[in-house]
Design a protein around this motif. Structure first.
Motif, short mmCIF file in Angstrom:
data_model
loop_
_atom_site.label_atom_id
_atom_site.label_comp_id
_atom_site.label_asym_id
_atom_site.label_seq_id
_atom_site.Cartn_x
_atom_site.Cartn_y
_atom_site.Cartn_z
N ASP A 57 1.15 1.89 -6.72
CA ASP A 57 2.60 1.82 -6.56
C ASP A 57 2.92 0.55 -5.78
O ASP A 57 2.58 0.43 -4.61
CB ASP A 57 3.10 3.05 -5.82
CG ASP A 57 4.61 3.08 -5.67
OD1 ASP A 57 5.29 2.19 -6.21
OD2 ASP A 57 5.11 3.98 -4.98
N SER A 59 5.50 -0.48 -4.48
CA SER A 59 6.36 -0.36 -3.31
C SER A 59 5.55 -0.04 -2.05
O SER A 59 6.10 -0.05 -0.95
CB SER A 59 7.44 0.71 -3.52
OG SER A 59 6.87 2.01 -3.52
N GLN A 92 9.08 0.97 4.08
CA GLN A 92 8.80 2.27 3.48
C GLN A 92 8.59 2.10 1.99
O GLN A 92 9.21 1.25 1.36
CB GLN A 92 9.97 3.23 3.68
CG GLN A 92 10.18 3.70 5.08
CD GLN A 92 11.30 4.72 5.14
OE1 GLN A 92 12.16 4.78 4.27
NE2 GLN A 92 11.30 5.53 6.18
N PRO A 93 7.73 2.92 1.40
CA PRO A 93 7.60 2.87 -0.06
C PRO A 93 8.85 3.43 -0.73
O PRO A 93 9.70 4.03 -0.08
CB PRO A 93 6.37 3.74 -0.34
CG PRO A 93 6.25 4.63 0.84
CD PRO A 93 6.81 3.86 2.00
N ASN A 94 8.95 3.26 -2.02
CA ASN A 94 10.08 3.77 -2.78
C ASN A 94 10.08 5.29 -2.71
O ASN A 94 9.12 5.94 -3.09
CB ASN A 94 9.96 3.30 -4.23
CG ASN A 94 11.17 3.65 -5.05
OD1 ASN A 94 12.05 4.35 -4.60
ND2 ASN A 94 11.21 3.17 -6.28
N THR A 96 12.30 7.31 -4.26
CA THR A 96 12.99 7.90 -5.39
C THR A 96 12.14 9.03 -5.98
O THR A 96 10.96 8.88 -6.20
CB THR A 96 13.25 6.84 -6.47
OG1 THR A 96 14.03 5.80 -5.90
CG2 THR A 96 13.99 7.43 -7.66
N ALA A 101 14.30 11.22 -0.61
CA ALA A 101 15.22 10.30 -1.26
C ALA A 101 16.65 10.57 -0.79
O ALA A 101 17.02 11.70 -0.48
CB ALA A 101 15.15 10.45 -2.77
#
Length: 128
Positions: A57, A59, A92-94, A96, A101
């Motif tokens: 990932d 992100s 921070q990572p994504n 979603t 979220a």
């Protein structure tokens, strides 16, 4: 299934092909706090890549290392960028699709209630 899965998939970590190319032609440049390992090609230093710790990932790559991967900075982030200031938050990572979220107050999974329509709104009807 961990080792065998890497023979046929790329999303669980580095595939066998990526691991072989990395060992033969890559040179380790550094590691980040998340455990991702960054490489560059021995003969062509402008070719750069990352072996992710965990799922693949993008992100999960911190902003400084992202700049290095894209060629925005030539040196590793520890040397090329200033130290993180005390008021800056850690990247921070994504989020979603996760429970963390952001959801607006009127959404189905959000907290609170959607505000009622005011008098300046008239719903559309096909007969009108």
């Amino acid at each position: 299934m961990g080792i065998l899965a890497n023979a046929f998939t790329w999303w669980n970590g580095a595939s066998w092909g990526t691991s072989i190319v990395t060992r033969l032609r890559g040179e380790e440049v550094g590691r980040d706090e998340a455990g991702n390992v960054y490489f560059r090609h021995r003969k062509h230093p402008s070719r750069r890549w990352v072996i992710y710790q965990g799922s693949n990932d993008s992100s999960n790559v911190p902003p400084g290392w992202n700049a290095w991967l894209r060629g925005t900075i030539n040196d590793v982030p520890e040397k090329a960028l200033p130290k993180r200031r005390s008021f800056e938050l850690a990247p921070q990572p994504n989020l979603t699709g996760s429970g963390a979220a952001w959801r607006p107050s009127g959404s189905m999974k959000g907290q609170g209630h959607r505000p009622t329509a005011t008098g300046d709104y008239t719903a559309w009807t096909p007969d009108a």
